[in-house]
Design an enzyme around this catalytic site. Structure first.
Site, mmCIF file in Angstrom:
data_model
loop_
_atom_site.group_PDB
_atom_site.id
_atom_site.type_symbol
_atom_site.label_atom_id
_atom_site.label_comp_id
_atom_site.label_asym_id
_atom_site.label_seq_id
_atom_site.Cartn_x
_atom_site.Cartn_y
_atom_site.Cartn_z
ATOM 1 N N ASP A 111 0.820 -1.215 0.000
ATOM 2 C CA ASP A 111 0.000 0.000 0.000
ATOM 3 C C ASP A 111 0.857 1.270 0.000
ATOM 4 O OD1 ASP A 111 0.793 -0.835 2.623
ATOM 5 O OD2 ASP A 111 -0.556 0.651 3.478
ATOM 6 N N ASP A 142 8.270 4.549 -1.638
ATOM 7 C CA ASP A 142 7.690 3.983 -0.415
ATOM 8 C C ASP A 142 6.439 3.203 -0.772
ATOM 9 O OD1 ASP A 142 6.993 3.406 2.152
ATOM 10 O OD2 ASP A 142 6.463 5.445 2.719
ATOM 11 N N GLU A 176 0.304 -1.127 5.707
ATOM 12 C CA GLU A 176 1.401 -0.598 6.534
ATOM 13 C C GLU A 176 1.201 0.876 6.820
ATOM 14 O OE1 GLU A 176 5.425 1.169 7.349
ATOM 15 O OE2 GLU A 176 3.971 1.664 5.800
ATOM 16 N N GLU A 177 0.693 1.595 5.816
ATOM 17 C CA GLU A 177 0.572 3.045 5.965
ATOM 18 C C GLU A 177 -0.528 3.453 6.941
ATOM 19 O OE1 GLU A 177 2.758 4.878 5.017
ATOM 20 O OE2 GLU A 177 3.648 4.238 3.133
HETATM 21 ZN ZN LIG Z 1 6.849 2.461 3.755
#
Ligand SMILES: [Zn+2]
Length: 316
Positions: A111, A142, A176-177
């Protein structure tokens, strides 16, 4: 052996695994000569970038299908877990010659944070590559570059006849975000994770424009500070003590001063970002459309990251 030496000894074999990709595999392509249809590490990277896995509606199923298709041409078998529906955790597994040894886990997240297309030079999911070689896409650094680098490093090593001694596992996790509660948190608590017998792992790090990469052995701890201020409502033509906004401003001033003390250290060069507490205002909800009304409630959210120390006591 010191902790640092232990770390270096453990990291080195993994660096050997990953670095050949950076050192030798990325073709230096003249954009004018590049065949846009050609399959190569950059084109595969751009395909991954074109899959919209940004919040709030990440398309994980397409990302998983794409990554699985890459694994099919390599000596990898795949596993997908859904500890929470529509939040898949994908594993690509390269069996080691001695699977009894603890495995190596390389993690990345699928993500990315949201993108506002109107603020972008190019559509954030078109993965445009300009004539000077730059790629524009949400999630490029990222964290999709890491996810693709793992696969391309494996491809490189496999082509050279390399077989890992330890089983190598590449994991792709969701969410994760937004804290990873439905992704990596459930994954590492599962019996399936325990059975993987992980002895060492690498997670995402910072992107690098050279073939040198910094390795970190700890990370900062995120913390959302939510301030909800309350006070008496009233007409905007009068002034009141203890209004919601007045109370909120007092809190904001104190936190902003603390933020300055931390940021000043970075600006003065006496500390790096990982050595201070970062504080950033990220969200505010307050007021009414009418300027003549003083409202009774206001909310402000600060995103805070603590540096990795075991014992901390900070007074705001
Ligand atoms: Zn990251």
């Amino acid at each position: 052996m010191s902790r640092k030496h232990r770390l270096l000894c453990t990291v080195f074999p993994v660096a050997l695994l990953v670095l050949p990709f950076f050192v030798g595999a990325i073709p230096v392509e003249s954009p004018s000569n590049e065949d846009p249809e050609a399959e190569n590490p950059v084109s595969r990277f751009r395909k991954y970038l074109s899959i919209n896995t940004a919040h709030p509606n990440p398309d994980y199923s397409v990302a998983v299908s794409f990554l699985r298709s890459l694994a099919e041409s390599l000596p990898l078998h795949t596993r997908v877990f859904e500890f929470v529906p529509n939040k898949p955790v994908l594993l690509l597994i390269w069996e080691g010659s001695d699977p009894s040894l603890p495995s190596v886990l390389l993690n990345s997240h699928m993500d990315s944070v949201p993108a506002e297309p109107s603020k972008w030079t190019f559509d954030p999911f078109s993965a445009v590559r300009t004539s000077d070689g730059k790629i524009f896409a949400r999630g490029a650094q990222d964290d999709k570059c890491i996810g693709i680098q793992y696969i391309e490093a494996i491809r490189n090593l496999w082509k050279k006849g390399f077989t890992p001694l330890r089983t190598l596992i590449v994991s792709y996790v969701p969410d994760e975000e937004i804290g990873g509660l439905d992704g990596v948190t459930k994954f590492v608590a599962s019996k399936e994770f325990e059975e993987l017998n992980v002895g060492f792992m690498l997670d995402e790090g910072q992107a690098s424009t050279t073939d040198e990469f910094r390795v970190f052995y700890s990370d900062r701890t995120p913390w959302d500070l939510i301030i909800k201020a309350q006070g008496a409502p009233g007409h905007g033509s009068k002034m009141y003590d203890n209004s919601a906004m007045e109370n909120l401003i007092k809190s904001m001033e104190i936190i902003s001063k603390f933020r300055e003390t931390q940021f000043d250290k970075v600006k003065a060069g006496v500390a790096v970002y990982s050595e201070v507490i970062s504080v950033n205002p990220v969200y505010m909800k307050a007021g009414t459309p009418s300027p003549s009304v003083s409202f009774s409630g206001a909310t402000y959210v600060f995103s805070i990251c603590f540096m990795p120390t075991k014992k901390m006591r900070y007074e705001l």
